[in-house]
Design a protein around this motif. Structure first.
Motif, short mmCIF file in Angstrom:
data_model
loop_
_atom_site.label_atom_id
_atom_site.label_comp_id
_atom_site.label_asym_id
_atom_site.label_seq_id
_atom_site.Cartn_x
_atom_site.Cartn_y
_atom_site.Cartn_z
N PRO A 184 3.93 1.70 -0.20
CA PRO A 184 3.18 0.41 -0.32
C PRO A 184 2.24 -0.26 -1.72
O PRO A 184 1.97 -1.71 -1.12
N ASP A 185 2.27 0.56 -2.43
CA ASP A 185 1.07 0.50 -3.25
C ASP A 185 2.31 -0.18 -4.42
O ASP A 185 0.84 -0.33 -5.30
N CYS A 231 -2.75 4.47 -6.88
CA CYS A 231 -1.74 5.17 -5.63
C CYS A 231 -2.80 5.78 -5.01
O CYS A 231 -3.80 5.96 -5.21
N LYS A 232 -2.13 5.42 -3.59
CA LYS A 232 -3.61 5.87 -1.99
C LYS A 232 -3.54 7.35 -1.78
O LYS A 232 -3.97 7.80 -0.98
N ILE A 250 4.11 8.84 1.58
CA ILE A 250 5.93 8.06 2.16
C ILE A 250 6.17 8.64 0.88
O ILE A 250 7.75 9.05 1.19
N CYS A 251 6.12 8.19 -0.70
CA CYS A 251 7.25 8.72 -1.64
C CYS A 251 7.65 10.61 -1.60
O CYS A 251 8.68 10.52 -2.12
S1 SF4 Z 1 1.23 8.63 -2.30
FE1 SF4 Z 1 3.55 7.70 -3.04
S2 SF4 Z 1 3.94 6.05 -1.81
FE2 SF4 Z 1 1.74 6.55 -1.69
S3 SF4 Z 1 0.96 5.03 -2.98
FE3 SF4 Z 1 0.90 7.12 -4.05
S4 SF4 Z 1 2.82 6.99 -5.26
FE4 SF4 Z 1 2.59 5.65 -3.26
#
Ligand code: SF4
Ligand code: SF4
Lengths: 104, 392
Positions: free
Chosen positions: A59-60, A78-79, A83-84
């Motif tokens: 999403p980012d 990246c938060k 999800i990835c």
């Molecule tokens: S954890 Fe993965 S999906 Fe979530 S923001 Fe970071 S790179 Fe994107």
């Protein structure tokens, strides 16, 4: 496209666009917003089959891709949502989430 | 070219909207405003305007769709009354903070309950701190003229604030009067093309509107809003002068009626001021130095004009068609009292709340207020807060 103009912190009410309008696109690039992440994804280049599911789902927009290949993760944005790692195919699992503190 | 028409206030507003020919109107019916958008939708159906008419499921949606259209760069309008205005409340503030030049007729009606559909100003008076410019109309003619002028004020590139154009429910909205209209061309030329400062639909210049705005900039944006409101007074006056040149009908922030040598005066808003003028003429014949200050623009508040107009009076009654339940008079009373605070010579000042829920205010009622003021001048005491015409 109008020229990107970054409003400095401390600008007065006379110096900023009205109503909080951000008059240019892509300004998020100027701000490192990944610093409140508690977990981070680690990408394993050897396992990755470059299906790019992670790139689609992030999403980012933090999966960095060049010539159809994942080349890394943009940790400035990246938060750490995970999800990835979740969408990376079960048989591949090229992304693992680790605690941010583990790295330090 | 002037055209004379017998029109109700609602018809006058609908005609003004037809002449303005906005790009988008999103509206929901509510008494006594319904007729404005109903008649306007006839103009849409008959192809007399190019407006995209959006029928929505509530006033919250009406204002939201209007905001969306305005943010896209369209000239956007809606109209409402009372509970409809209350229902769109949160987005009313958003329209002002996003600096969208939306113009909205509001047909004043009591904000219930018990349920009441008739005139008072409790609806728009509640919205006086929302950041909208507020212009009030004494009659259909003013409703028509105010709506057209409001468009220019709202869209002025330095102002960019939404405007409520208010008129009294039923008394004006459903009362027929002969008014002077300008022809379509004159009106369209007067308001000109709408050139939005920003447009969300301009894909070549992508922008963000209404982003998160926290401790570091929110306050600065409020200051900008306050400044635009302050500067709007000069624009309101300029636009009025231009309209007067074109039509011969003059407007200002306030209207003074026989105030030159007035010793006692009433300050009021809306249709009751017409009644007051008749009463004043009668009193003047008897040698009573009575006058009236009519508030046309309530936001921004014309503090200097009011202070100047009242400077030489001995006693003043401030008439509010809204109760604030503050035990300190109505909103107009408190603002006017505050306007005179810095002046060394101040008239005695009392508050009259009147006409709630459409209660008629008759010439006798107004005459009784002037009689009270005469007693006040003679040194008699009056309560600060009075409810005019309520049965004791
Ligand atoms: S954890 Fe993965 S999906 Fe979530 S923001 Fe970071 S790179 Fe994107
Ligand atoms: S989802 Fe997994 S395998 Fe697919 S590109 Fe991303 S890291 Fe590589």
């Amino acid at each position: 496209m109008s020229e990107k103009k970054v409003i400095p912190a401390g600008a007065t009410w006379k110096e900023i666009p009205v109503a909080g309008i951000i008059p240019t696109a892509g300004t998020a690039q100027e701000f490192k917003t990944g610093d409140w992440r508690t977990r981070k994804p680690i990408h394993d280049e050897k396992k990755c089959i470059n299906c790019l599911r992670c790139w689609i789902y992030c999403p980012d927009a933090s999966i960095m891709v060049k010539d159809g290949k994942v080349i890394g993760i943009d940790y400035d944005h990246c938060k750490g949502c995970g999800i990835c790692a979740n969408v990376c195919p079960d048989k591949v699992k090229a992304l693992t989430m680790i605690a941010q503190s583990e790295e330090e | 070219m002037k055209i004379r028409h017998s029109l109700t206030g609602n018809e006058a507003m609908a005609e003004a909207m037809r002449q303005i020919n906005p790009d988008v109107v999103a509206a929901y019916p509510i008494t006594p405003q319904t007729e404005i958008v109903q008649l306007f939708s006839n103009s849409v159906a008959d192809g007399k305007v190019n407006t995209e008419f959006v029928t929505v499921e509530s006033e919250h949606s009406a204002m939201s769709a209007t905001i969306g259209a305005s943010a896209a760069g369209a000239r956007a309008m809606t109209a409402t009354s009372a509970n409809g205005l209350a229902y769109m409340w949160e987005v009313v503030y958003i329209a002002a903070s996003m600096r969208l030049p939306i113009v909205m007729p509001v047909v004043n009606r009591a904000l219930s309950g018990p349920i009441n559909i008739h005139c008072d100003h409790s609806d728009t008076m509640g919205a006086r701190d929302s950041g909208w410019i507020q212009i009030y109309s004494e009659n259909s003619q003013e409703a028509y003229d105010n709506l057209i002028q409001a468009m220019r004020v709202a869209e002025h590139s330095e102002i960019q604030l939404p405007v409520m154009v208010c008129m009294d429910g039923f008394i004006i909205s459903h009362g027929m009067e002969v008014i002077e209209m300008e022809d379509d061309d004159t009106v369209r030329k007067f308001i000109g093309e709408h050139k939005a400062n920003y447009s969300l639909l301009d894909v070549k210049n992508p922008i963000t509107m209404g982003p998160l705005d926290l401790q570091d900039f929110y306050f600065e944006h409020k200051k900008q809003q306050a400044e635009a409101m302050k500067n709007s007074a000069a624009v309101i006056r300029d636009v009025a002068k231009e309209w007067e040149k074109l039509t011969g009908r003059s407007y200002d922030m306030i209207e003074e009626y026989r105030m030159e040598d007035a010793e006692i005066a009433i300050v009021a808003i809306g249709s009751a001021t017409g009644t007051a003028k008749v009463v004043i003429d009668g009193l003047r014949e008897k040698g009573v130095k009575a006058g009236l200050v009519k508030i046309r623009v309530f936001r921004p508040f014309p503090k200097e004009e009011i202070a100047k107009a009242l400077a030489n009076t001995k006693a003043v009654a401030i008439m509010d068609r809204a109760e604030s339940f503050a035990d300190f008079g109505g909103p107009l009373f408190r603002d006017i009292r505050a306007s005179l605070y810095d002046h060394d010579v101040r008239p005695k000042m009392v508050s009259y709340v009147y006409g709630l829920g459409g209660r008629d205010v008759m010439p006798e009622d107004i005459a009784s207020v002037y009689a009270d003021l005469e007693r006040l001048v003679k040194g008699e005491q009056l309560p600060m807060l009075n409810h005019l015409g309520v049965r004791e």
